[in-house]
Design a protein around this motif. Sequence first.
Motif, short mmCIF file in Angstrom:
data_model
loop_
_atom_site.label_atom_id
_atom_site.label_comp_id
_atom_site.label_asym_id
_atom_site.label_seq_id
_atom_site.Cartn_x
_atom_site.Cartn_y
_atom_site.Cartn_z
N TRP A 49 9.82 10.67 -3.28
CA TRP A 49 9.51 11.11 -1.69
C TRP A 49 7.63 10.72 -2.22
O TRP A 49 7.01 10.86 -1.08
N THR A 50 6.64 10.76 -3.29
CA THR A 50 5.28 9.87 -3.37
C THR A 50 5.78 8.54 -3.08
O THR A 50 4.55 7.79 -2.85
N ARG A 51 6.44 7.27 -3.30
CA ARG A 51 7.06 6.15 -3.21
C ARG A 51 6.52 6.11 -1.31
O ARG A 51 5.71 5.32 -0.84
N ALA A 52 7.77 6.98 -0.95
CA ALA A 52 7.86 7.26 0.71
C ALA A 52 5.92 7.66 1.12
O ALA A 52 5.82 6.98 2.07
N LYS A 53 5.34 8.56 0.94
CA LYS A 53 4.08 9.37 0.94
C LYS A 53 3.40 7.83 0.66
O LYS A 53 2.30 7.13 1.37
N SER A 55 3.91 4.22 0.79
CA SER A 55 3.75 3.48 2.09
C SER A 55 3.57 3.92 2.88
O SER A 55 2.40 3.22 3.79
N LYS A 56 3.82 5.53 3.43
CA LYS A 56 2.60 6.21 4.78
C LYS A 56 1.30 5.70 4.59
O LYS A 56 0.95 5.27 5.82
N ALA A 57 0.66 6.14 4.41
CA ALA A 57 -0.82 5.34 3.94
C ALA A 57 -1.21 4.02 4.32
O ALA A 57 -2.32 3.99 4.81
N GLN A 58 -0.38 3.29 3.52
CA GLN A 58 -0.72 2.18 3.78
C GLN A 58 -0.35 1.06 4.57
O GLN A 58 -1.23 0.87 5.03
N THR A 59 0.71 1.94 5.54
CA THR A 59 1.01 1.57 7.01
C THR A 59 0.30 2.03 7.42
O THR A 59 -0.90 1.67 8.79
N GLU A 60 -0.94 3.31 7.19
CA GLU A 60 -2.14 3.25 8.70
C GLU A 60 -3.51 3.12 8.15
O GLU A 60 -3.76 2.73 9.30
N GLU A 61 -3.23 2.04 7.04
CA GLU A 61 -4.53 2.20 7.00
C GLU A 61 -4.41 0.50 7.27
O GLU A 61 -5.14 0.23 8.02
#
Length: 85
Positions: A49-53, A55-61
């Motif tokens: 869950w933390t890894r997915a969260k 990578s999602k934040a990095q994608t948005e950045e």
Amino acid sequence: MRAAGETTNTAPEDNQTEQEDNNKGRLRLIIVSVGLAALIITVVTVNIWTRAKGSKAQTEENMEQIDEDEDEVDYENDGGASASV
């Protein structure tokens, strides 16, 4: 010493106590196994869950950076080639 035809009889209370001890040991083994399995599942789930969260934040950045400068391409790693796993 026992005679040739003599058998030793244990008291029924002793057999019952021994059986209860065996049952308690099995119950303890089951509880520990289930608890350990639950702990492992929890740790793996939180890790995923933390890894997915993250990578999602990095994608948005990255999307925000691309929207700001559409004409220019800026690379953060100007050094050698790198491989991602």
